[in-house]
Design an enzyme around this catalytic site. Structure first.
Site, PDB file in Angstrom:
ATOM      1  N   ARG A  62       0.832  -1.211   0.000  1.00  0.00           N
ATOM      2  CA  ARG A  62       0.000   0.000   0.000  1.00  0.00           C
ATOM      3  C   ARG A  62       0.862   1.255   0.000  1.00  0.00           C
ATOM      4  O   ARG A  62       0.411   2.342  -0.353  1.00  0.00           O
ATOM      5  CB  ARG A  62      -0.958   0.010   1.203  1.00  0.00           C
ATOM      6  CG  ARG A  62      -1.858   1.247   1.253  1.00  0.00           C
ATOM      7  CD  ARG A  62      -3.031   1.080   2.197  1.00  0.00           C
ATOM      8  NE  ARG A  62      -2.636   0.697   3.528  1.00  0.00           N
ATOM      9  CZ  ARG A  62      -2.206   1.543   4.477  1.00  0.00           C
ATOM     10  NH1 ARG A  62      -2.096   2.859   4.227  1.00  0.00           N
ATOM     11  NH2 ARG A  62      -1.882   1.109   5.676  1.00  0.00           N
ATOM     12  N   TYR A 121     -15.735  14.976 -16.905  1.00  0.00           N
ATOM     13  CA  TYR A 121     -16.183  13.606 -16.654  1.00  0.00           C
ATOM     14  C   TYR A 121     -17.200  13.635 -15.517  1.00  0.00           C
ATOM     15  O   TYR A 121     -17.015  14.332 -14.510  1.00  0.00           O
ATOM     16  CB  TYR A 121     -14.976  12.739 -16.310  1.00  0.00           C
ATOM     17  CG  TYR A 121     -15.303  11.350 -15.835  1.00  0.00           C
ATOM     18  CD1 TYR A 121     -16.097  10.494 -16.600  1.00  0.00           C
ATOM     19  CD2 TYR A 121     -14.831  10.892 -14.614  1.00  0.00           C
ATOM     20  CE1 TYR A 121     -16.408   9.216 -16.158  1.00  0.00           C
ATOM     21  CE2 TYR A 121     -15.128   9.605 -14.169  1.00  0.00           C
ATOM     22  CZ  TYR A 121     -15.927   8.784 -14.942  1.00  0.00           C
ATOM     23  OH  TYR A 121     -16.234   7.518 -14.501  1.00  0.00           O
ATOM     24  N   ASP A 195      -6.390  16.984 -16.596  1.00  0.00           N
ATOM     25  CA  ASP A 195      -6.706  15.583 -16.882  1.00  0.00           C
ATOM     26  C   ASP A 195      -6.427  15.376 -18.370  1.00  0.00           C
ATOM     27  O   ASP A 195      -7.120  15.917 -19.229  1.00  0.00           O
ATOM     28  CB  ASP A 195      -8.176  15.311 -16.558  1.00  0.00           C
ATOM     29  CG  ASP A 195      -8.580  13.860 -16.821  1.00  0.00           C
ATOM     30  OD1 ASP A 195      -7.882  13.168 -17.588  1.00  0.00           O
ATOM     31  OD2 ASP A 195      -9.616  13.430 -16.286  1.00  0.00           O
ATOM     32  N   LYS A 220      -8.086   3.965 -19.608  1.00  0.00           N
ATOM     33  CA  LYS A 220      -8.447   4.294 -20.978  1.00  0.00           C
ATOM     34  C   LYS A 220      -7.285   4.009 -21.934  1.00  0.00           C
ATOM     35  O   LYS A 220      -6.854   2.883 -22.054  1.00  0.00           O
ATOM     36  CB  LYS A 220      -8.898   5.752 -21.046  1.00  0.00           C
ATOM     37  CG  LYS A 220      -9.915   6.198 -19.981  1.00  0.00           C
ATOM     38  CD  LYS A 220     -11.049   5.272 -19.722  1.00  0.00           C
ATOM     39  CE  LYS A 220     -12.218   5.897 -18.965  1.00  0.00           C
ATOM     40  NZ  LYS A 220     -12.071   5.994 -17.518  1.00  0.00           N
TER      41      LYS A 220
END
Length: 408
Positions: A62, A121, A195, A220
């Site tokens: 993590r 988005y 972005d 994507k």
């Protein structure tokens, strides 16, 4: 013969992220599928937790993982391609694009205001409008294609810590003048986060244009095959440290898993090859749609009819990408009809896969967006978004043709 010293972005993509030779000589990146790492002794473990020299390089996945770190270096190299000092930049990989976006906003804008693009988005818009206020961050939304409005919003909100935009807006395909907005942000003492999911570093490199932070949904185009969920944030190492972005990621728990990182790394290697084909097909499909009598308008940066075509041509490299939005003359019903009658195109949300994905924002991805904001951003009932794949362009066009013909 002059020896070429700077590698092409294609070569960088194939070799990006690699650092040390694997101890067993593995040609491809190993998957370090482990939750924790073993210490040689207590002192080595203690130094690792105190971040002292001589401590273990890894503690717990993590906090960091060798496979994940290779992905971070790879995306960082692509986003910093062409910069004078790429070594000044670093990256953090996340378990999703929204984890990268939300963690980045929380770290960079804590306790302040965000001036955000109105067309975003859907989940980013929802996060900024509904969740961020409870976390001490306010947001105003503005049309980023109008620099006057951006400047007025910054003047109106002197507590602004972050300007947030998409290099190509989802789903309206608006192209922001990143260079001019970066200058405005700097003049008002705020950071600019971009972005770059739609464009990828193959088409737009926001750092060259003055951005401070770049985020991606690696789900994507970077992953490219629809097999993985992921995200990444890239910025100068100094900014990442000052903002405590690593602590935010650690405590919010959003780091990418090693298997997801490994799958995404495979996508990185072919990104330039795929983006060339996406862009080539995108232009052909956009030109076809623009000529169709049942299509009212097409939004694609490569078309002369696009409001920011000249701007797009000045900042985009290697073509205009594979994302298209278009307005159908029949409104909502025509959008639904088209979705229900495509055969080759895949009716699915998301984008950037090798196959063509088509969706109807009003009933799908942007159905969660505030109605007033949707109207302000130009997300209408007849708007269709298509992520053009790498199939034969003539096959994609033939499928759209037969589906459009079925409409009344």
């Amino acid at each position: 013969m002059k020896i070429k010293t700077k590698p092409t972005i294609e070569s960088v993509a194939v070799h990006a992220g690699k650092r040390n030779k694997d101890q067993f000589g593995s040609h491809t990146t190993p998957i370090y599928q482990t939750s924790t790492f073993v210490f040689d002794d207590v002192e080595v473990g203690a130094k690792a937790f105190r971040h002292e020299e001589g401590g273990a390089s890894h503690v717990y996945s993590r906090l960091g993982n060798p496979t994940v770190e290779e992905l971070e270096r790879a995306v960082c190299e692509l986003e910093c391609y062409g910069l004078d000092r790429p070594e000044d930049y670093g990256a953090y990989a996340f378990g999703s694009g929204m984890a990268a976006i939300s963690t980045g906003i929380l770290a960079m804008a804590k306790g302040g205001h965000v001036v955000a693009q109105d067309a975003l988005y859907g989940c980013t818009s929802q996060f900024l409008k509904e969740e961020a206020p409870a976390l001490g961050i306010s947001t105003s939304f503005v049309d980023m294609s109008d620099l006057f409005l951006v400047e007025m919003e910054l003047k109106k909100n002197p507590e602004t810590k972050l300007v947030y935009l998409e290099s190509i807006a989802n789903p309206t395909m608006t192209v922001a003048d990143i260079r001019a907005i970066a200058q405005l942000a700097e003049a008002h003492g705020t950071l600019l986060m971009v972005d770059n999911t739609f464009a990828t570093p193959f088409h737009i490199q926001p750092f060259e244009l003055g951005a401070d932070i770049v985020v991606h949904s690696t789900t994507k185009y970077i992953g490219g095959h629809g097999t993985v969920i992921g995200g990444v944030m890239v910025a100068k190492k100094e900014l990442l440290e000052e903002s405590e972005a690593a602590i935010f990621r650690k405590n919010l728990g959003g780091i990418a898993g090693p298997m997801d990182a490994w799958l995404t790394l495979n996508g990185v290697k072919t990104l330039p090859l795929r983006m060339k084909k996406h862009a080539e097909n995108g232009m052909k499909v956009a030109q076809y749609l623009e000529s169709h009598p049942k299509v009212d308008h097409v939004f694609y940066p490569g078309l002369g009819s696009h409001p920011q075509h000249a701007l797009a041509s000045s900042i985009m490299k290697n073509g205009y990408g594979g994302m298209i939005a278009f307005e159908l003359i029949g409104g909502y019903e025509s959008g639904v009809s088209l979705m229900n009658n495509v055969k080759l195109c895949t009716l699915a949300v998301s984008l950037g896969a090798v196959d063509t994905l088509i969706q109807h924002p009003a009933s799908m991805t942007h159905s969660i967006v505030d109605e007033d904001l949707k109207k302000q951003a130009g997300i209408t009932d007849g708007l269709v978004r298509i992520s053009v794949g790498i199939e034969g362009a003539e096959d994609i066009i033939a499928d759209l043709e037969q589906a459009l013909e079925i409409q009344n």
